[in-house]
Design an enzyme around this catalytic site. Sequence first.
Site, PDB file in Angstrom:
ATOM      1  N   LYS A  85       0.819  -1.211   0.000  1.00 21.58           N
ATOM      2  CA  LYS A  85       0.000   0.000   0.000  1.00 21.58           C
ATOM      3  C   LYS A  85       0.856   1.266   0.000  1.00 21.58           C
ATOM      4  O   LYS A  85       0.445   2.302  -0.516  1.00 21.58           O
ATOM      5  CB  LYS A  85      -0.942   0.004   1.196  1.00 21.58           C
ATOM      6  CG  LYS A  85      -2.085  -0.977   1.036  1.00 21.58           C
ATOM      7  CD  LYS A  85      -3.126  -0.811   2.123  1.00 21.58           C
ATOM      8  CE  LYS A  85      -4.390  -1.579   1.806  1.00 21.58           C
ATOM      9  NZ  LYS A  85      -4.226  -3.056   1.930  1.00 21.58           N
ATOM     10  N   GLU A 107     -10.887   6.721   2.622  1.00 21.70           N
ATOM     11  CA  GLU A 107     -11.781   5.853   3.374  1.00 21.70           C
ATOM     12  C   GLU A 107     -11.037   4.556   3.598  1.00 21.70           C
ATOM     13  O   GLU A 107     -10.145   4.190   2.837  1.00 21.70           O
ATOM     14  CB  GLU A 107     -13.087   5.646   2.624  1.00 21.70           C
ATOM     15  CG  GLU A 107     -13.179   4.370   1.815  1.00 21.70           C
ATOM     16  CD  GLU A 107     -12.321   4.379   0.564  1.00 21.70           C
ATOM     17  OE1 GLU A 107     -12.029   5.475   0.048  1.00 21.70           O
ATOM     18  OE2 GLU A 107     -11.941   3.290   0.116  1.00 21.70           O
ATOM     19  N   SER A 376       2.162  -9.607  -0.471  1.00 22.75           N
ATOM     20  CA  SER A 376       1.746  -8.203  -0.438  1.00 22.75           C
ATOM     21  C   SER A 376       2.014  -7.512   0.893  1.00 22.75           C
ATOM     22  O   SER A 376       2.230  -6.303   0.930  1.00 22.75           O
ATOM     23  CB  SER A 376       0.256  -8.105  -0.775  1.00 22.75           C
ATOM     24  OG  SER A 376      -0.501  -8.967   0.051  1.00 22.75           O
TER      25      SER A 376
HETATM   26  C1  LIG Z   1      -4.983  -4.091   1.348  1.00 24.04           C
HETATM   27  C2  LIG Z   1      -4.224  -5.321   1.183  1.00 24.04           C
HETATM   28  C3  LIG Z   1      -4.496  -6.226   0.125  1.00 24.04           C
HETATM   29  C4  LIG Z   1      -5.637  -6.069  -0.835  1.00 24.04           C
HETATM   30  O1  LIG Z   1      -5.541  -5.010  -1.717  1.00 24.04           O
HETATM   31  P1  LIG Z   1      -5.185  -5.172  -3.274  1.00 24.04           P
HETATM   32  O2  LIG Z   1      -5.568  -3.850  -3.830  1.00 24.04           O
HETATM   33  O3  LIG Z   1      -5.998  -6.291  -3.825  1.00 24.04           O
HETATM   34  O4  LIG Z   1      -3.739  -5.449  -3.365  1.00 24.04           O
HETATM   35  C5  LIG Z   1      -3.681  -7.335  -0.014  1.00 24.04           C
HETATM   36  N1  LIG Z   1      -2.669  -7.589   0.846  1.00 24.04           N
HETATM   37  C6  LIG Z   1      -2.396  -6.763   1.886  1.00 24.04           C
HETATM   38  C7  LIG Z   1      -1.262  -7.108   2.786  1.00 24.04           C
HETATM   39  C8  LIG Z   1      -3.157  -5.611   2.093  1.00 24.04           C
HETATM   40  O5  LIG Z   1      -2.864  -4.825   3.123  1.00 24.04           O
END
Ligand SMILES: *Cc1c(COP(=O)(O)O)cnc(C)c1O
Length: 410
Positions: A85, A107, A376
């Site tokens: 993010k 948001e 992620s």
């Molecule tokens: C917010 C989040 C996601 C989901 O968001 P995408 O826009 O689909 O990437 C995935 N993994 C983590 C660790 C997150 O914080």
Amino acid sequence: MKKGYFGQWGGAYIPEVLHATFVELNKAYDLARTDKKFWQEYVDFMQNYSCRPTPLTYAENLSDHLGGARIYIKREDLNHTGAHKANNVMGQGLLVKRMGKKRVIAETGAGQHGVATATMAAKFGFECTIYMGEEDVLRQRPNVFWMEKLGATVVPVTDGSRTLKDAMNEAFRDWVSSMDTTHYVIGTVCGPHPFPEMVAWFQSIIGIEAREQILKQFGKLPSRVYACVGGGSNAMGIFQGFLQDEGVELVGVEAGGKGLETGMHASRMVGGKSQPGVAQGYKTMFLQSDEGQMLDTHSIAAGLDYVGVSPILVDLGEKGRVRFESATDEAVLEALSLSMRTEGIIPALESSHGFVQAIKEAPKMQRDEAIIINMSGRGDKDIFTIAHAYDDPSWKEFIIQRAEEYKNRV
Ligand SMILES: *Cc1c(COP(=O)(O)O)cnc(C)c1O
């Protein structure tokens, strides 16, 4: 193809009053996108503030344990604030600076995007307001705590179901009356144009790095790349590095929740419960009833718990470029355990969805093939959920004891 559309998906369905703001935003984005200096400024910033380039880790133990393909993990967990993010919010922060605006709003449902935005606002000296459903404020206290300590104002939204979509409506309401000074930081590759394209552009840094890294470490391209899909930003981030490489299969993994047959999930691309719709400023596949009412979603991973999905991914799915799968909450907890035990790596519950599918498929592949899992984010944030799900007795005792201590204090 019309600007802002991916096949028939996307667009910008916005109230007339925001028209001028979107013209301004599109212009700023177009200028930034064609300015090599802007991208360099972004990369430099991320190198100094957010540990880029993030490593590509060869998961040797996990690969040996499973047999089959070699598994590499792209470590977005090592970003500042613990997830991909940061790439998006810091990119938008640099753009806001260019536009000369002084205030940002966002948001947030689970709170992760709120924390990332509040962090960016603190770093760039912007005022910051975060809208959050009252229900989510109660559920996500640690994230609310950090947002406030980082200097943001958190506004609990009491309309409707008091969750993410109500917070989204409130953020748009704010923007309509504050657009001269304020930018709305959308957190994923969804919403009205230019957000899907712009957020995908900032996140493309993941795929650019990963492609270079796998060629250097493994000597050739991977056979498959796996990523979890909430809104779709981390998936789009890594997929973009390999879109032109036809031999690389791209696999997006959605939240299967308690199982697709139970209806308690957030699978838009698999499961057959979603239909085309226009909401929240864009056209995509939304989970909805036959009457067009948005359905409630469920996932053990708060970040995947969303009714819509990126218009870019719907288009890539239709074209057959991305394959979609889903992973259940139960399978996610198992994959998480395996990753911790074999590699000492704690993926976020969201990221663990990608691990589930990779772990399923790797043993059927050859040793001279590689796959990449986009991790992620890191799982530390999920300690309450994970400890609860594993039903850890000493954790329960700890929480009760803490609560007693607090009670005695007042
Ligand atoms: C917010 C989040 C996601 C989901 O968001 P995408 O826009 O689909 O990437 C995935 N993994 C983590 C660790 C997150 O914080």
